[in-house]
Design a protein around this motif. Sequence first.
Motif, short mmCIF file in Angstrom:
data_model
loop_
_atom_site.label_atom_id
_atom_site.label_comp_id
_atom_site.label_asym_id
_atom_site.label_seq_id
_atom_site.Cartn_x
_atom_site.Cartn_y
_atom_site.Cartn_z
N ASP A 232 17.12 -17.85 29.74
CA ASP A 232 17.14 -19.20 29.16
C ASP A 232 18.41 -19.41 28.34
O ASP A 232 19.04 -20.48 28.40
CB ASP A 232 15.92 -19.41 28.26
N ALA A 233 18.79 -18.39 27.57
CA ALA A 233 20.00 -18.50 26.75
C ALA A 233 21.23 -18.74 27.62
O ALA A 233 22.10 -19.56 27.27
CB ALA A 233 20.18 -17.24 25.91
N ILE A 234 21.32 -18.06 28.74
CA ILE A 234 22.43 -18.25 29.66
C ILE A 234 22.46 -19.70 30.15
O ILE A 234 23.52 -20.32 30.26
CB ILE A 234 22.33 -17.25 30.83
N GLU A 235 21.28 -20.25 30.42
CA GLU A 235 21.21 -21.66 30.88
C GLU A 235 21.73 -22.61 29.79
O GLU A 235 22.44 -23.57 30.07
CB GLU A 235 19.77 -22.01 31.25
N TYR A 236 21.37 -22.34 28.53
CA TYR A 236 21.85 -23.18 27.44
C TYR A 236 23.37 -23.08 27.29
O TYR A 236 24.05 -24.09 27.04
CB TYR A 236 21.17 -22.80 26.12
N VAL A 237 23.89 -21.88 27.42
CA VAL A 237 25.34 -21.71 27.32
C VAL A 237 26.04 -22.47 28.44
O VAL A 237 27.03 -23.18 28.21
CB VAL A 237 25.71 -20.21 27.37
N ARG A 238 25.53 -22.37 29.65
CA ARG A 238 26.13 -23.09 30.77
C ARG A 238 26.07 -24.60 30.56
O ARG A 238 27.00 -25.33 30.90
CB ARG A 238 25.42 -22.70 32.07
N THR A 239 24.96 -25.07 29.99
CA THR A 239 24.81 -26.51 29.72
C THR A 239 25.87 -26.98 28.72
O THR A 239 26.51 -28.03 28.91
CB THR A 239 23.41 -26.80 29.17
N ALA A 240 26.07 -26.21 27.66
CA ALA A 240 27.06 -26.57 26.65
C ALA A 240 28.47 -26.55 27.24
O ALA A 240 29.29 -27.43 26.96
CB ALA A 240 26.96 -25.64 25.45
N LEU A 241 28.76 -25.54 28.06
CA LEU A 241 30.09 -25.46 28.68
C LEU A 241 30.31 -26.64 29.63
O LEU A 241 31.41 -27.22 29.66
CB LEU A 241 30.22 -24.14 29.44
N ALA A 242 29.26 -27.02 30.38
CA ALA A 242 29.38 -28.15 31.30
C ALA A 242 29.59 -29.46 30.55
O ALA A 242 30.17 -30.41 31.09
CB ALA A 242 28.14 -28.25 32.18
N LEU A 401 17.29 -16.81 42.10
CA LEU A 401 16.54 -18.06 42.34
C LEU A 401 17.35 -19.29 41.94
O LEU A 401 16.89 -20.42 42.13
CB LEU A 401 15.22 -18.04 41.57
N GLY A 402 18.53 -19.08 41.37
CA GLY A 402 19.38 -20.21 40.99
C GLY A 402 19.49 -20.46 39.52
O GLY A 402 19.99 -21.50 39.09
N GLY A 403 19.02 -19.52 38.69
CA GLY A 403 19.08 -19.68 37.23
C GLY A 403 17.73 -20.04 36.64
O GLY A 403 16.73 -20.21 37.35
N ALA A 404 17.70 -20.15 35.31
CA ALA A 404 16.43 -20.28 34.60
C ALA A 404 15.66 -21.54 35.00
O ALA A 404 14.44 -21.48 35.23
CB ALA A 404 16.66 -20.27 33.09
N VAL A 405 16.34 -22.69 35.10
CA VAL A 405 15.62 -23.92 35.42
C VAL A 405 15.05 -23.86 36.83
O VAL A 405 13.87 -24.20 37.06
CB VAL A 405 16.54 -25.15 35.25
N ALA A 406 15.84 -23.43 37.79
CA ALA A 406 15.35 -23.32 39.17
C ALA A 406 14.18 -22.34 39.25
O ALA A 406 13.20 -22.58 39.97
CB ALA A 406 16.48 -22.89 40.10
N ALA A 407 14.28 -21.23 38.50
CA ALA A 407 13.19 -20.24 38.52
C ALA A 407 11.93 -20.81 37.87
O ALA A 407 10.81 -20.54 38.32
CB ALA A 407 13.63 -18.98 37.80
N ILE A 408 12.11 -21.60 36.79
CA ILE A 408 10.95 -22.26 36.16
C ILE A 408 10.28 -23.20 37.15
O ILE A 408 9.05 -23.21 37.29
CB ILE A 408 11.41 -23.03 34.91
N GLU A 409 11.08 -24.01 37.84
CA GLU A 409 10.52 -24.97 38.80
C GLU A 409 9.83 -24.26 39.97
O GLU A 409 8.89 -24.80 40.56
CB GLU A 409 11.61 -25.90 39.29
N ALA A 410 10.27 -23.03 40.27
CA ALA A 410 9.62 -22.23 41.31
C ALA A 410 8.40 -21.48 40.79
O ALA A 410 7.67 -20.85 41.56
CB ALA A 410 10.62 -21.24 41.91
#
Length: 530
Positions: A232-242, A401-410
């Motif tokens: 999840d932390a990696i997803e947040y970092v990627r969101t901030a960078l984007a 699976l494509g990262g935390a969000v994709a894995a959550i949705e799966a």
Amino acid sequence: MVRPPARTESGIPIEPVYGPETLADWDPAASLGVPGDYPYTRGVYPTMYSGRPWTMRQYAGFGTAAESNARYRALIEGGGTGLSVAFDLPTQMGHDSDAPLAHGEVGKVGVAVDSVEDMRLLFHGIPLDRVSTSMTINAPAALLLLMYQLVAEEEGIAADRLTGTIQNDVLKEYVARGTYIFPPGPSLRLTADIFRYCRAEIPKWNTISISGYHMAEAGASPAQEIAFTLADAIEYVRTALAAGMAVDDFAPRLSFFFVARTTLLEEVAKFRAARRIWARVMREEFGARDPKSLMLRFHTQTAGVQLTAQQPELNLVRVAVQALAAVLGGTQSLHTNAFDEAIALPTEKSARLALRTQQVIAHETDVPHTADPFAGSYAVERMTDELEAAVLALMRRVEDLGGAVAAIEAGFQKGEIERNAYRLAREQEAGERVVVGVNRFALAQEERYEPLRVDPAIEARQCEALARLRAERDGAAVSAALDALRAAASDASANVLYPMKEALRARATVGEVCGALREVWGTYVPADAF
């Protein structure tokens, strides 16, 4: 009778004896370093607690803001050095106390906060520039932070003097708790807006506390707790960078929130492995250069799921062991549960006893006098390495699976946690996992215990206060402020916290602000809801 081999809660075998051969190829320079240096296995600060103990942050909040304020004052007078605020379910879900969905839940599991008026009462007489405040709030985290800032401004306290943390970890809500409001996309956009706002306006505030605690309470193993939290932390970092932020501009304010169980050795190893993994991820994947960006700083709470209603005084022992695990593992702040929390909200006496548990460890033991005292232990170093490998394997599955969000949705994380919870329950039912007072050493008849009870009239009082608020405030100003918020939410380049703050200043309620955002962003409905 041959006993089955012992295993950690993550399923890793525990050897009866560990010796030098256990670490035959082990390189302490690469794996450990020294405290305060990369890869931070031994702790994020050079001397850890020998100069200053961890922050003793007791989690409290119930009923009305005034009642919670009295509890906070008692905790501070008793030696607490930080506050941790629990909010009731309507507040967590972005509903006002008079909303139909709030009926029966107002003030039950935390304090009801409907507007800046409640926030003002909640912190009345508390020096916000001298007390660090953590707020366990996720989907509406921005609202509660802004109300806190508004109250501080009324007291003449500049925002750059405020310290504390908002949990603000929505991704784990989709996995383990369910107090989400918006879909993942808008939720992550709001998180990035909070990062930017705090960097500009409240620079000492920890903008997120990425939480494994609630996953652990739902049944996650230590390896799952760390793996899914770091994913999840990696997803947040990627969101901030984007969103155009530089990694070293926001990463130093990231913090984490973990559980401490009674399985002391594995818990110590878990914390050490988590620090090492995060440091390497931030340096190697995201190119962070500021040492503070590499440090996994975390708050710990003792394991509520391990408290028992049977023989509740045994929880005093459990909490002491769990707290010791957190301190030996190098936590930055700690909340110790009260022994009666498996029955009801803690009484003032039980909350004080929980704080005293930390104070005994801090002042009567020799544990705080040296950093990472388990360093070099054959058993703990082996467990640290094995947990690191297990965590990395799970993180790779999330990435596949494509990262935390994709894995959550799966449904991946949720499914893995549920299977582990089922395994633990089966082991307990079979007597393979002993719970003293429950499946072994039980009493034929439990002693009567009188828990703290929340006054059911609280809901009516909150509704009356909301009616007065709406009658007295400038309705046109509130409507205009909410329109400005909707416009910002519709503009991907805008930061919604600025118009949100003005709406709250005009005395818009939590439900009205969240309702305005729902109109633009929608409400998340999980795929398995039908």
